[in-house]
Motif scaffolding. Structure first.
Motif, PDB file in Angstrom:
ATOM      1  N   PRO A 461      24.498 -36.247 -28.451  1.00  0.00           N
ATOM      2  CA  PRO A 461      24.543 -35.970 -29.894  1.00  0.00           C
ATOM      3  C   PRO A 461      23.753 -34.735 -30.310  1.00  0.00           C
ATOM      4  CG  PRO A 461      24.215 -38.308 -29.499  1.00  0.00           C
ATOM      5  CD  PRO A 461      24.080 -37.635 -28.177  1.00  0.00           C
ATOM      6  N   ASP A 462      22.615 -34.450 -29.631  1.00  0.00           N
ATOM      7  CA  ASP A 462      21.803 -33.291 -30.010  1.00  0.00           C
ATOM      8  C   ASP A 462      22.115 -32.073 -29.159  1.00  0.00           C
ATOM      9  OD1 ASP A 462      20.798 -34.236 -27.658  1.00  0.00           O
ATOM     10  OD2 ASP A 462      18.708 -34.309 -28.300  1.00  0.00           O
ATOM     11  N   ALA A 463      23.072 -32.179 -28.226  1.00  0.00           N
ATOM     12  CA  ALA A 463      23.459 -31.071 -27.336  1.00  0.00           C
ATOM     13  C   ALA A 463      22.254 -30.489 -26.608  1.00  0.00           C
ATOM     14  CB  ALA A 463      24.181 -29.983 -28.125  1.00  0.00           C
ATOM     15  N   ALA A 464      21.280 -31.339 -26.264  1.00  0.00           N
ATOM     16  CA  ALA A 464      20.077 -30.903 -25.547  1.00  0.00           C
ATOM     17  C   ALA A 464      20.093 -31.519 -24.150  1.00  0.00           C
ATOM     18  CB  ALA A 464      18.817 -31.310 -26.298  1.00  0.00           C
ATOM     19  N   PHE A 465      19.802 -30.684 -23.138  1.00  0.00           N
ATOM     20  CA  PHE A 465      19.866 -31.119 -21.745  1.00  0.00           C
ATOM     21  C   PHE A 465      18.607 -30.651 -21.016  1.00  0.00           C
ATOM     22  CE2 PHE A 465      24.098 -30.671 -23.375  1.00  0.00           C
ATOM     23  CZ  PHE A 465      24.809 -31.736 -22.857  1.00  0.00           C
ATOM     24  N   ARG A 466      18.174 -31.455 -20.052  1.00  0.00           N
ATOM     25  CA  ARG A 466      17.025 -31.079 -19.231  1.00  0.00           C
ATOM     26  C   ARG A 466      17.510 -30.316 -17.995  1.00  0.00           C
ATOM     27  NH1 ARG A 466      15.862 -36.559 -20.288  1.00  0.00           N
ATOM     28  NH2 ARG A 466      14.223 -36.877 -21.847  1.00  0.00           N
ATOM     29  N   THR A 467      16.591 -29.592 -17.400  1.00  0.00           N
ATOM     30  CA  THR A 467      16.943 -28.833 -16.185  1.00  0.00           C
ATOM     31  C   THR A 467      17.247 -29.776 -15.020  1.00  0.00           C
ATOM     32  OG1 THR A 467      14.567 -28.635 -15.700  1.00  0.00           O
ATOM     33  CG2 THR A 467      15.629 -26.797 -16.851  1.00  0.00           C
ATOM     34  N   SER A 468      16.830 -31.026 -15.127  1.00  0.00           N
ATOM     35  CA  SER A 468      17.124 -31.995 -14.066  1.00  0.00           C
ATOM     36  C   SER A 468      18.495 -32.639 -14.232  1.00  0.00           C
ATOM     37  CB  SER A 468      16.046 -33.087 -14.053  1.00  0.00           C
ATOM     38  OG  SER A 468      15.995 -33.756 -15.318  1.00  0.00           O
ATOM     39  N   GLU A 469      19.241 -32.257 -15.272  1.00  0.00           N
ATOM     40  CA  GLU A 469      20.533 -32.861 -15.556  1.00  0.00           C
ATOM     41  C   GLU A 469      21.669 -31.867 -15.315  1.00  0.00           C
ATOM     42  OE1 GLU A 469      19.669 -36.021 -19.084  1.00  0.00           O
ATOM     43  OE2 GLU A 469      19.660 -33.914 -19.693  1.00  0.00           O
TER      44      GLU A 469
END
Length: 561
Positions: A461-469
């Motif tokens: 929903p927030d279009a935010a991703f971690r570098t581990s994903e």
């Protein structure tokens, strides 16, 4: 001559009692100056003062009652509790409109302040016209309760607690009332006719009947002739005949038949109709389960949402509405030996061009919960999704989130555009950015949340991703021209990534291409392990090699450490 010196008593008052009553001079001579002769008929000063004070207090009480609003006087007199935060508030007139979940939540409140906040939110949630200062629905509800109390108090029971009062409050006044209250053979029968009942499954001119019981109350009855029978001889007689010598058939009451109820309507059908008339009209029940408030109650809950659109049939657009709630903003409940969130999401979409067009996403089952919510970490989102088929156009999303543990509620509004996919040219759906995208062995039934054909797609929903994903990109392609030789599309798909610079410009970061693809459903995953944190944009370009046409779409996202 002594008798001549005495004054004559003819024509004068003869008794000292009458003389004292008329304040004449006492017979016993003048009073001593400064003294007073005790008189048993004189009122003491303290008693006179007390009488004056009591008269003034009575006058002030009448004055207050005169200027007090009539509704307030009736409410106090009848003991009706609309908004006092008592422990049994939910047992008052709101019993007809409060939901089981709300009753459960209210019972769990411990302080008066919490109960008052809940009641305020309860009424605000039902304010269906937010553009006015008044709460029109609440005003109508209170007015109906007071009217029912005045109109149906045939017994010691308050009118709003009677069968008549309940239906009057929920459905409103009937279009026609027929009363037979003074018949010799029964205690009284009343029928109500609703020309257009607010239930789609009920026929026009719906009739309901009330029979007088031994207490004088009129109770809902599918057999009013029998239930109102004074001597009960109808029930005891072998052949039941009315006073007009009409034979009563089983399940076909003559009172109902005379009011136009069809003969084909059985007693069971009549009881089912009566049951419907003791419920909220479906449109109002739908509104009650949707949040229409523009402000937050009990404290805010951070909320993220995204709307993705896809082509559907019959000129509609299929949308997925995904909502994310930060797990650390809600409290957890112990279930099955594990602490789990207990959150409900409600919502609806209102057409901006025609406000009467409302698509409800309000029931507890409309928003499905992602299975991964039970493993969400402190910085993760609890994800929920609902689906719907909409006419293309501008809409306003109205969302509400309730934390059932802390009793926090948050409201949220957002304007969106639902695209039209009716064009016959090359077109792309939304570019959906998902936290998880996995193929399945079967195609889920249409409209199932988190499923798109043979894929299970959980948008972020927030279009935010971690570098581990991984960044998962999902979209669909419509109207490609098929190759005459193979009968399949021939598509070139390219993904171009750009990073946002401090000055707002975009810089090329990398690209990936797929040549000669035949699939109209595309899914692509990008590992983010080596991506520096920042804001990015992906541009998807599809070229139809057969038609020579191309189409592009973009989506923004954030990469975090």
């Amino acid at each position: 001559m002594e008798s001549e010196d005495k004054p004559s008593t003819s024509g004068r008052l003869r008794t000292p009692g009458v003389a004292r009553l008329l304040r004449l001079r006492p017979r016993f001579g003048p009073r001593i100056t400064g003294g007073q002769v005790p008189d048993g008929l004189m009122i003491p000063r303290w008693a006179l003062t007390l009488a004056i004070l009591l008269t003034m207090l009575l006058f002030l009480a009448l004055l207050v009652m005169f200027f007090l609003p009539a509704d307030a006087r009736a409410s106090e007199a009848d003991g009706i509790n609309f908004d006092k935060p008592t422990k049994d508030w939910y047992k008052g007139p709101v019993r007809y409109v409060i939901t089981k979940l709300e009753i459960k939540a209210y019972k769990g409140l411990e302080s008066e302040a919490e109960r008052q906040n809940f009641i305020d939110w309860f009424w605000e949630r039902r304010d269906i016209v937010q553009t006015t200062r008044e709460n029109e629905w609440r005003d109508r509800f209170e007015r109906r309760v007071l009217e029912a109390t005045r109109m149906f108090s045939h017994t010691t029971k308050p009118g709003w607690k009677t069968d008549m009062g309940k239906i009057y409050i929920l459905v409103g006044p009937p279009d026609e009332i027929n009363s037979d209250l003074v018949a010799k053979t029964h205690r009284g029968i009343v029928t109500w006719v609703y020309r257009r009942p607010p239930f789609p499954d009920l026929a026009p001119n719906t009739v309901i009947a009330f029979a007088g019981d031994t207490s004088g109350e009129y109770v809902l009855s599918s057999n009013p002739t029998l239930d109102a029978d004074v001597s009960r001889w109808l029930k005891l007689s072998e052949v039941k005949r009315t006073a007009d010598d009409v034979i009563m058939r089983e399940g076909h009451d003559p009172v109902l038949l005379n009011q136009g109820v069809p003969y084909s309507q059985t007693d069971l059908g009549t009881r089912m109709i009566f049951g419907r008339m003791q419920q909220l009209p479906p449109r109002e029940e739908e509104l009650f389960r949707s949040f229409v408030a523009t402000k937050e109650y009990y404290g805010g809950i951070p909320l993220e949402s995204r709307l993705d659109s896809y082509q559907a049939t019959d000129g509609l657009t299929f949308i997925t509405l995904t909502v994310g709630v930060k797990s650390s903003s809600v409290q957890y409940r112990s279930r099955r030996g594990k602490d789990l969130p207990d959150v409900s999401v409600f919502g609806k979409l209102i057409s901006r061009t025609n406000p009467d067009e409302v698509v409800s996403l309000a029931s507890d089952s409309s928003f499905a919960e992602d299975l991964a919510n039970t493993q969400a970490g402190p910085d993760d989102l609890l994800v929920f999704q609902a689906t719907a088929g909409l006419k293309p156009g501008r809409y306003q999303i109205v969302l509400g989130v309730e934390d059932k543990v802390s009793k926090k509620v948050a409201a949220f509004r957002k304007d969106v555009e639902v695209p039209d996919f009716a064009s016959k040219t090359l077109t792309l759906s939304s570019i959906t950015l998902a936290g998880r995208m996995t193929p399945t062995d079967y195609a889920a039934s249409g409209g199932k949340p988190f499923y798109m054909g043979n894929f299970r797609v959980v948008p972020r929903p927030d279009a935010a991703f971690r570098t581990s994903e991984d960044l998962n990109i999902y979209f669909q392609i419509y109207n490609p021209v098929r190759d005459p030789g193979t009968g399949a599309p021939k598509l070139d798909v390219s993904y171009s990534f750009r990073s946002k610079q401090p000055d707002g410009t975009l810089k090329d970061f990398g690209a990936y291409s797929v040549k000669n693809s035949t699939g109209q459903v595309q899914g692509y995953s990008v590992p983010l392990a080596k991506w520096p944190p920042g804001d990015y944009e992906v541009a998807v370009t599809v070229k139809d090699d057969v038609a020579g046409a191309s189409q592009s779409a973009t989506a923004g996202f954030v990469v975090k450490q």
